[in-house]
Design a protein around this motif. Sequence first.
Motif, PDB file in Angstrom:
ATOM      1  N   ASN A  36     -10.449  68.101  13.262  1.00 16.22           N
ATOM      2  CA  ASN A  36     -10.657  69.273  12.409  1.00 16.22           C
ATOM      3  C   ASN A  36     -11.163  68.795  11.063  1.00 16.22           C
ATOM      4  O   ASN A  36     -10.417  68.107  10.368  1.00 16.22           O
ATOM      5  N   PRO A  37     -12.411  69.099  10.700  1.00 15.97           N
ATOM      6  CA  PRO A  37     -13.385  69.995  11.334  1.00 15.97           C
ATOM      7  C   PRO A  37     -13.938  69.408  12.636  1.00 15.97           C
ATOM      8  O   PRO A  37     -13.788  68.226  12.912  1.00 15.97           O
ATOM      9  N   VAL A  38     -14.597  70.290  13.393  1.00 10.40           N
ATOM     10  CA  VAL A  38     -15.065  69.938  14.725  1.00 10.40           C
ATOM     11  C   VAL A  38     -16.495  70.424  14.925  1.00 10.40           C
ATOM     12  O   VAL A  38     -16.895  71.442  14.366  1.00 10.40           O
ATOM     13  N   SER A  39     -17.257  69.690  15.738  1.00  8.55           N
ATOM     14  CA  SER A  39     -18.622  70.128  16.066  1.00  8.55           C
ATOM     15  C   SER A  39     -18.850  70.119  17.574  1.00  8.55           C
ATOM     16  O   SER A  39     -19.964  70.103  18.032  1.00  8.55           O
ATOM     17  N   GLY A  40     -17.806  70.117  18.333  1.00  8.22           N
ATOM     18  CA  GLY A  40     -17.885  70.099  19.796  1.00  8.22           C
ATOM     19  C   GLY A  40     -16.544  70.495  20.359  1.00  8.22           C
ATOM     20  O   GLY A  40     -15.932  71.446  19.901  1.00  8.22           O
ATOM     21  N   PRO A  41     -16.027  69.733  21.313  1.00  6.11           N
ATOM     22  CA  PRO A  41     -14.712  70.053  21.857  1.00  6.11           C
ATOM     23  C   PRO A  41     -13.592  69.801  20.847  1.00  6.11           C
ATOM     24  O   PRO A  41     -13.613  68.817  20.114  1.00  6.11           O
ATOM     25  N   VAL A  42     -12.631  70.691  20.819  1.00  6.12           N
ATOM     26  CA  VAL A  42     -11.447  70.555  19.974  1.00  6.12           C
ATOM     27  C   VAL A  42     -10.229  70.585  20.899  1.00  6.12           C
ATOM     28  O   VAL A  42     -10.251  71.241  21.942  1.00  6.12           O
ATOM     29  N   THR A  43      -9.185  69.855  20.519  1.00  6.45           N
ATOM     30  CA  THR A  43      -7.963  69.814  21.312  1.00  6.45           C
ATOM     31  C   THR A  43      -6.856  70.535  20.565  1.00  6.45           C
ATOM     32  O   THR A  43      -6.624  70.269  19.378  1.00  6.45           O
ATOM     33  N   VAL A  58      -4.469  81.954  21.788  1.00  2.00           N
ATOM     34  CA  VAL A  58      -5.663  82.778  21.587  1.00  2.00           C
ATOM     35  C   VAL A  58      -6.430  82.247  20.385  1.00  2.00           C
ATOM     36  O   VAL A  58      -5.835  81.879  19.367  1.00  2.00           O
ATOM     37  N   VAL A  59      -7.763  82.217  20.511  1.00  2.40           N
ATOM     38  CA  VAL A  59      -8.647  81.820  19.416  1.00  2.40           C
ATOM     39  C   VAL A  59      -9.228  83.083  18.802  1.00  2.40           C
ATOM     40  O   VAL A  59      -9.693  83.981  19.513  1.00  2.40           O
ATOM     41  N   TYR A  60      -9.201  83.158  17.458  1.00  2.00           N
ATOM     42  CA  TYR A  60      -9.698  84.304  16.709  1.00  2.00           C
ATOM     43  C   TYR A  60     -10.801  83.854  15.754  1.00  2.00           C
ATOM     44  O   TYR A  60     -10.794  82.715  15.283  1.00  2.00           O
ATOM     45  N   ASP A  61     -11.711  84.788  15.428  1.00  2.53           N
ATOM     46  CA  ASP A  61     -12.691  84.486  14.384  1.00  2.53           C
ATOM     47  C   ASP A  61     -12.074  84.790  13.023  1.00  2.53           C
ATOM     48  O   ASP A  61     -10.913  85.192  12.926  1.00  2.53           O
ATOM     49  N   HIS A  62     -12.858  84.617  11.958  1.00  2.00           N
ATOM     50  CA  HIS A  62     -12.329  84.783  10.598  1.00  2.00           C
ATOM     51  C   HIS A  62     -11.942  86.224  10.277  1.00  2.00           C
ATOM     52  O   HIS A  62     -11.217  86.464   9.321  1.00  2.00           O
ATOM     53  N   ILE A  93     -14.888  79.377   9.978  1.00  2.00           N
ATOM     54  CA  ILE A  93     -13.450  79.190  10.069  1.00  2.00           C
ATOM     55  C   ILE A  93     -12.909  80.034  11.214  1.00  2.00           C
ATOM     56  O   ILE A  93     -13.219  81.223  11.327  1.00  2.00           O
ATOM     57  N   TYR A  94     -12.081  79.417  12.039  1.00  2.00           N
ATOM     58  CA  TYR A  94     -11.462  80.082  13.183  1.00  2.00           C
ATOM     59  C   TYR A  94      -9.956  79.843  13.129  1.00  2.00           C
ATOM     60  O   TYR A  94      -9.479  78.945  12.422  1.00  2.00           O
ATOM     61  N   VAL A  95      -9.220  80.636  13.878  1.00  2.00           N
ATOM     62  CA  VAL A  95      -7.765  80.518  13.932  1.00  2.00           C
ATOM     63  C   VAL A  95      -7.343  80.440  15.384  1.00  2.00           C
ATOM     64  O   VAL A  95      -7.850  81.182  16.227  1.00  2.00           O
ATOM     65  N   VAL A  96      -6.412  79.540  15.683  1.00  2.00           N
ATOM     66  CA  VAL A  96      -5.791  79.481  16.999  1.00  2.00           C
ATOM     67  C   VAL A  96      -4.325  79.856  16.799  1.00  2.00           C
ATOM     68  O   VAL A  96      -3.681  79.399  15.852  1.00  2.00           O
ATOM     69  N   ARG A  97      -3.824  80.738  17.668  1.00  2.00           N
ATOM     70  CA  ARG A  97      -2.440  81.221  17.549  1.00  2.00           C
ATOM     71  C   ARG A  97      -1.688  80.951  18.844  1.00  2.00           C
ATOM     72  O   ARG A  97      -2.141  81.329  19.923  1.00  2.00           O
ATOM     73  N   PHE A 109      -9.019  76.140  12.005  1.00  2.00           N
ATOM     74  CA  PHE A 109      -9.895  75.002  12.236  1.00  2.00           C
ATOM     75  C   PHE A 109     -11.302  75.417  11.866  1.00  2.00           C
ATOM     76  O   PHE A 109     -11.647  76.596  11.848  1.00  2.00           O
ATOM     77  N   VAL A 110     -12.101  74.434  11.528  1.00  2.00           N
ATOM     78  CA  VAL A 110     -13.454  74.671  11.025  1.00  2.00           C
ATOM     79  C   VAL A 110     -14.464  74.113  12.016  1.00  2.00           C
ATOM     80  O   VAL A 110     -14.374  72.950  12.417  1.00  2.00           O
ATOM     81  N   VAL A 111     -15.406  74.976  12.404  1.00  2.00           N
ATOM     82  CA  VAL A 111     -16.515  74.545  13.258  1.00  2.00           C
ATOM     83  C   VAL A 111     -17.687  74.244  12.345  1.00  2.00           C
ATOM     84  O   VAL A 111     -18.079  75.072  11.513  1.00  2.00           O
TER      85      VAL A 111
END
Length: 113
Positions: A36-43, A58-62, A93-97, A109-111
Amino acid sequence: TLIYTAWVRAGSPVFTPNAIGEDPYGPALSLDVFPNPVSGPVTFSITVNNHADPVTVVVYDHTGKPLDTLLNRPVDPKTHDLCFDTGGYAPGIYVVRLTCGSRSVARRFVVIP
């Protein structure tokens, strides 16, 4: 009486030798994001200590719009790694919950391009 009232109004936190509010048996949920930040696969590394309730990731947008549900079922009480490909997502910017029962934890996390 004043101290007791303040403790109740603070949500009756658990007092342990290490910290106030920390569960002495370890966290019920934990969520780590790497890289994080990431430009491909994130774990997303999730740890769940309760196997009775369904676990959702769940992954959410900003804006808070859900984009993808990675998990929605009971899991064994241990650490699990979930791989998520950010290749189709715009930089931002994205959010994982992570949710299990009435508890939840979220991480940003930031793409990047």
